[in-house]
Design an enzyme around this catalytic site. Sequence first.
Site, PDB file in Angstrom:
ATOM      1  N   LEU A  42     -34.435   4.466 -25.499  1.00  0.00           N
ATOM      2  CA  LEU A  42     -33.985   2.962 -25.870  1.00  0.00           C
ATOM      3  C   LEU A  42     -34.012   2.847 -27.548  1.00  0.00           C
ATOM      4  O   LEU A  42     -33.139   2.167 -27.769  1.00  0.00           O
ATOM      5  CB  LEU A  42     -35.126   2.091 -25.507  1.00  0.00           C
ATOM      6  CG  LEU A  42     -35.029   1.855 -23.927  1.00  0.00           C
ATOM      7  CD1 LEU A  42     -36.515   0.968 -23.570  1.00  0.00           C
ATOM      8  CD2 LEU A  42     -33.955   0.970 -23.550  1.00  0.00           C
ATOM      9  N   GLU A  44     -35.284   4.480 -31.497  1.00  0.00           N
ATOM     10  CA  GLU A  44     -36.590   5.129 -32.239  1.00  0.00           C
ATOM     11  C   GLU A  44     -36.530   4.479 -33.862  1.00  0.00           C
ATOM     12  O   GLU A  44     -35.576   4.125 -34.156  1.00  0.00           O
ATOM     13  CB  GLU A  44     -36.539   6.378 -32.267  1.00  0.00           C
ATOM     14  CG  GLU A  44     -35.605   7.231 -32.760  1.00  0.00           C
ATOM     15  CD  GLU A  44     -35.518   8.756 -32.594  1.00  0.00           C
ATOM     16  OE1 GLU A  44     -36.114   9.445 -33.491  1.00  0.00           O
ATOM     17  OE2 GLU A  44     -35.152   9.143 -31.443  1.00  0.00           O
ATOM     18  N   GLY A  45     -37.568   4.176 -34.310  1.00  0.00           N
ATOM     19  CA  GLY A  45     -38.102   4.081 -35.832  1.00  0.00           C
ATOM     20  C   GLY A  45     -38.443   5.165 -36.474  1.00  0.00           C
ATOM     21  O   GLY A  45     -38.296   6.168 -36.063  1.00  0.00           O
ATOM     22  N   PHE A  47     -41.804   5.798 -36.855  1.00  0.00           N
ATOM     23  CA  PHE A  47     -43.066   6.531 -36.167  1.00  0.00           C
ATOM     24  C   PHE A  47     -42.768   6.754 -34.758  1.00  0.00           C
ATOM     25  O   PHE A  47     -43.573   7.574 -34.184  1.00  0.00           O
ATOM     26  CB  PHE A  47     -44.377   5.555 -36.439  1.00  0.00           C
ATOM     27  CG  PHE A  47     -44.320   5.442 -38.056  1.00  0.00           C
ATOM     28  CD1 PHE A  47     -44.836   6.595 -39.023  1.00  0.00           C
ATOM     29  CD2 PHE A  47     -44.386   4.273 -38.520  1.00  0.00           C
ATOM     30  CE1 PHE A  47     -45.104   6.317 -40.154  1.00  0.00           C
ATOM     31  CE2 PHE A  47     -44.645   3.969 -39.772  1.00  0.00           C
ATOM     32  CZ  PHE A  47     -44.835   4.917 -40.870  1.00  0.00           C
ATOM     33  N   GLY A  48     -42.224   5.858 -34.094  1.00  0.00           N
ATOM     34  CA  GLY A  48     -42.335   5.935 -32.557  1.00  0.00           C
ATOM     35  C   GLY A  48     -40.825   6.020 -31.974  1.00  0.00           C
ATOM     36  O   GLY A  48     -39.789   5.904 -32.704  1.00  0.00           O
ATOM     37  N   VAL A  50     -39.012   5.036 -28.276  1.00  0.00           N
ATOM     38  CA  VAL A  50     -39.187   4.107 -27.275  1.00  0.00           C
ATOM     39  C   VAL A  50     -38.213   4.730 -25.968  1.00  0.00           C
ATOM     40  O   VAL A  50     -36.955   4.865 -26.339  1.00  0.00           O
ATOM     41  CB  VAL A  50     -39.047   2.567 -27.683  1.00  0.00           C
ATOM     42  CG1 VAL A  50     -39.292   1.805 -26.203  1.00  0.00           C
ATOM     43  CG2 VAL A  50     -39.942   2.341 -28.422  1.00  0.00           C
ATOM     44  N   ASP A 160     -43.534  -5.809 -41.045  1.00  0.00           N
ATOM     45  CA  ASP A 160     -42.164  -5.231 -40.641  1.00  0.00           C
ATOM     46  C   ASP A 160     -41.118  -5.988 -39.873  1.00  0.00           C
ATOM     47  O   ASP A 160     -40.486  -5.557 -39.188  1.00  0.00           O
ATOM     48  CB  ASP A 160     -42.382  -3.941 -40.031  1.00  0.00           C
ATOM     49  CG  ASP A 160     -41.373  -2.984 -40.113  1.00  0.00           C
ATOM     50  OD1 ASP A 160     -40.354  -3.006 -40.801  1.00  0.00           O
ATOM     51  OD2 ASP A 160     -41.472  -1.585 -39.275  1.00  0.00           O
TER      52      ASP A 160
END
Length: 313
Positions: A42, A44-45, A47-48, A50, A160
């Site tokens: 889906l 990503e940024g 750190f994560g 998805v 953020d």
Amino acid sequence: RTVLRKLTEIMIKNPDISPSETLPVKVPSTFHKRYLKKMRDLGEGHFGKVTLYLYDPANDGTGELVAVKALKQENGHVESWMKEIEILKSLDHSNIVKYKGCCTELGGQVVQLIMEYLPLGSLREHLPKRKLGVPQCLMFAQQICQGMDYLHSKRYIHRDLAARNVLVENESLVKIGDFGLTKYIPEGEIYYRVREHGDSPVFWYAIECLKESKFSFSSDVWSFGVTLYEILTRCDPRQNPPTKFVDMMEPTQGQMTVMVLIKLLEKRMRLPCPRDCPHEVTLHMLMEQCWASEPGDRPSFKSLIEKFEAIRR
Ligand code: ADP
Ligand code: MG
């Protein structure tokens, strides 16, 4: 079990029913990894990452779609990752993405955060594809303010807020996501001081965040102003905040971007306001208020909600 599944379905279809108040049974919140079937990435940024999964314990395709967030590098940031999960778990508002549960690797440390899946992705992905009218833009903006007002009432600052972190359920509902940088402000205090800047979203940051690393409820309001700018430009990549600010900067010899950005903001330069749109003057004023140099001069989300209600009337 079937009763529980039916209840879960009912509650998913009626998010207004609060499970803890109206129903005796809670939605199961432990998800077993073996029932999670990967559908697609889906987004990503920093750190994560998805991923969309189908949670299908019956193994017959009747399961539900869920968004699963995992920490990118499995070593660092574990503590703040656990905090992010705890914070999302404690939130309950129609304009904030809903926590569903956790999934722990067998015997391991790796924890995945399971949340509701918002089919239209983030505003950043959704807006460029649609020709969204100004009334709908204003409705989304007001909903973001509602979610933020709730967050602030719990003494959390988001830190953020940006179009990439606002998720779209359908053409008339958005929800705030990504609580990775969220901090609690204890009663009696007014700001949180950050030690590391690392990969900070500096073009969304208020001037005092850049200069003194001071984050407050008012610095979220500044970021909301930038998010509103993104919404009104329909997240056009050619007009995004980094591009626009870099365009405004004079050519520099090796000076740090943040320093140049601070100088620019001190000269009272701001992102341009939308042109040729209904309510142009009012929106211009509203954005300028969000970007006031003094944090105390910025409006609260409560008063922003009222302003949007007045504009939309
Ligand atoms: P990071 O902390 O790495 O920035 P985010 O939580 O912002 O991670 O998620 C990254 C991206 O994944 C978002 O910008 C969005 O495109 C997508 N995404 C995140 N959560 C969901 C969700 N619940 N439903 C649909 N897409 C999502
Ligand atoms: Mg994000």
